[in-house]
Design an enzyme around this catalytic site. Structure first.
Site, PDB file in Angstrom:
ATOM      1  N   GLU A 246      -8.020  12.777  -1.764  1.00  0.00           N
ATOM      2  CA  GLU A 246      -7.774  13.277  -0.412  1.00  0.00           C
ATOM      3  C   GLU A 246      -7.678  12.115   0.578  1.00  0.00           C
ATOM      4  O   GLU A 246      -6.833  12.121   1.479  1.00  0.00           O
ATOM      5  CB  GLU A 246      -8.890  14.228   0.034  1.00  0.00           C
TER       6      GLU A 246
ATOM      7  N   LYS B 163       0.811  -1.213   0.000  1.00  0.00           N
ATOM      8  CA  LYS B 163       0.000   0.000   0.000  1.00  0.00           C
ATOM      9  C   LYS B 163       0.849   1.270   0.000  1.00  0.00           C
ATOM     10  O   LYS B 163       0.436   2.293  -0.566  1.00  0.00           O
ATOM     11  CB  LYS B 163      -0.977  -0.008   1.173  1.00  0.00           C
TER      12      LYS B 163
ATOM     13  N   ASN C 147      -4.960   1.796  -1.609  1.00  0.00           N
ATOM     14  CA  ASN C 147      -5.407   0.410  -1.741  1.00  0.00           C
ATOM     15  C   ASN C 147      -6.114   0.152  -3.057  1.00  0.00           C
ATOM     16  O   ASN C 147      -6.620  -0.943  -3.290  1.00  0.00           O
ATOM     17  CB  ASN C 147      -6.299   0.009  -0.562  1.00  0.00           C
TER      18      ASN C 147
ATOM     19  N   SER D 181       3.473   8.170  21.527  1.00  0.00           N
ATOM     20  CA  SER D 181       4.012   9.182  20.605  1.00  0.00           C
ATOM     21  C   SER D 181       3.510   8.966  19.183  1.00  0.00           C
ATOM     22  O   SER D 181       3.309   9.924  18.433  1.00  0.00           O
ATOM     23  CB  SER D 181       5.547   9.162  20.635  1.00  0.00           C
TER      24      SER D 181
ATOM     25  N   ARG E 234      -0.138   1.530  22.007  1.00  0.00           N
ATOM     26  CA  ARG E 234       0.916   1.163  22.962  1.00  0.00           C
ATOM     27  C   ARG E 234       1.998   2.237  23.011  1.00  0.00           C
ATOM     28  O   ARG E 234       2.450   2.633  24.070  1.00  0.00           O
ATOM     29  CB  ARG E 234       1.544  -0.176  22.553  1.00  0.00           C
TER      30      ARG E 234
ATOM     31  N   ASP F 171     -10.449   1.886   2.290  1.00  0.00           N
ATOM     32  CA  ASP F 171     -10.555   1.073   3.510  1.00  0.00           C
ATOM     33  C   ASP F 171     -11.448   1.729   4.554  1.00  0.00           C
ATOM     34  O   ASP F 171     -12.354   1.096   5.105  1.00  0.00           O
ATOM     35  CB  ASP F 171      -9.166   0.814   4.100  1.00  0.00           C
TER      36      ASP F 171
ATOM     37  N   LEU G 171     -11.236  -5.615  13.101  1.00  0.00           N
ATOM     38  CA  LEU G 171     -10.882  -5.447  11.693  1.00  0.00           C
ATOM     39  C   LEU G 171     -10.406  -6.736  11.042  1.00  0.00           C
ATOM     40  O   LEU G 171     -10.644  -6.956   9.855  1.00  0.00           O
ATOM     41  CB  LEU G 171      -9.804  -4.357  11.534  1.00  0.00           C
TER      42      LEU G 171
END
Length: 275
Positions: free
Chosen positions: A78, A66, A87, A155, A152, A102, A217
């Site tokens: 966009e 991708k 995709n 940042s 997790r 997606d 998902l």
């Protein structure tokens, strides 16, 4: 001669795209052939160049290409630009147009197929990788009251939120801090890869309390640990990503062919019972 389309990935043997698009073509009376291409890991551009010289009209892209497709396109929608990934490609002469369906497919599955409205609701998305990135803008366009992105590595979520600043009420959190935020989510979406490894994201126990929908998902995995936890908390609706897969395919088909196929039949054929 029939118009040519394909899906490219590596590996590609698992792909349902030929079955899906073949069914769409029969449903809509479109004259096309659709194949699966296993692209070389270091030769994406060359393989797509070859496919284009053979008269191809379009291409679906799955892992791990991708980002390669994003770089290959010379025009971007966009959605693709925001997602940083492509995709789906459309070939029109020298134009190589990149799209990303997606997130749109995911939103259609949630709001139309599952009948769960997102407007004015609290939505929790787990993960800040490519799947989450592609879904953020379509989710925010549904105007939830709040979209919480948890990861997790905090940042990474913060950086992603900065990219989408001004697009809607987006909040970021680490898993450890999530318990303090959890006042009841309406929709909880697992966009991490944990279920592919048979693992469970480190969620506090109150996350599913009162939720209407828990959405995984990953698809075809049955009742994952994520969905088991949601069921244990009596979440009203459980779903995996098969509907998203089919809906994004329908968006691509409509973009290529100008006619949107129905999706209910294909979703039913591909659904693995959540048990």
């Amino acid at each position: 001669m029939s118009d040519r389309y394909a899906v490219i990935g590596n590996p590609i043997g698992f792909s349902k795209s030929p079955l899906i698009h073949g069914t769409f073509a029969r449903m809509t009376g479109q004259d096309l052939v659709y194949e699966a291409i296993e692209g070389p890991l270091n030769g994406f551009s060359e393989r797509v160049d070859q496919f284009r010289t053979e008269g191809a009209k379009g291409l679906n892209i799955t892992a791990p290409f991708k980002l390669d497709a994003f770089a290959y396109a010379n025009e971007l929608s966009e959605s693709a630009d925001r997602a940083g990934a492509v995709n789906c490609l459309k070939f029109q002469g020298d134009r190589i147009i990149g799209e990303n369906f997606d997130g749109i497919g995911l939103v259609r599955d949630i709001t139309i197929n599952l009948g769960v409205k997102m407007a004015g609701r609290r939505v929790l998305m787990l993960g800040a990788g490519g799947a989450a990135r592609g879904a953020l803008l379509p989710f925010l366009r549904q105007e939830p009251s709040e979209l919480v992105l948890v990861n997790r590595t905090l940042s990474k979520a913060v950086a992603l939120a900065e990219e989408f600043a001004g697009c809607g009420p987006l909040i970021v959190s680490g898993y450890a801090e999530l318990a303090d935020l959890a006042e009841g989510y309406d929709v909880v979406v697992n966009a991490t890869s944990a279920s592919l490894r048979g693992e469970m994201p480190p969620l506090p126990g109150n996350v599913f309390r009162g939720a209407e929908l828990a959405y995984e998902l990953a698809y075809g995995k049955g009742l994952t640990l994520f969905l088991q936890a949601a069921r244990a908390e009596s979440v009203a609706k459980l779903a995996d990503g098969v509907g998203m897969l089919v809906e994004q395919a329908a968006e691509a088909f409509a973009w290529w062919r100008g006619v949107r196929p129905g999706t209910a039949q294909v979703i039913a054929e591909l659904t693995v019972p959540l048990s």
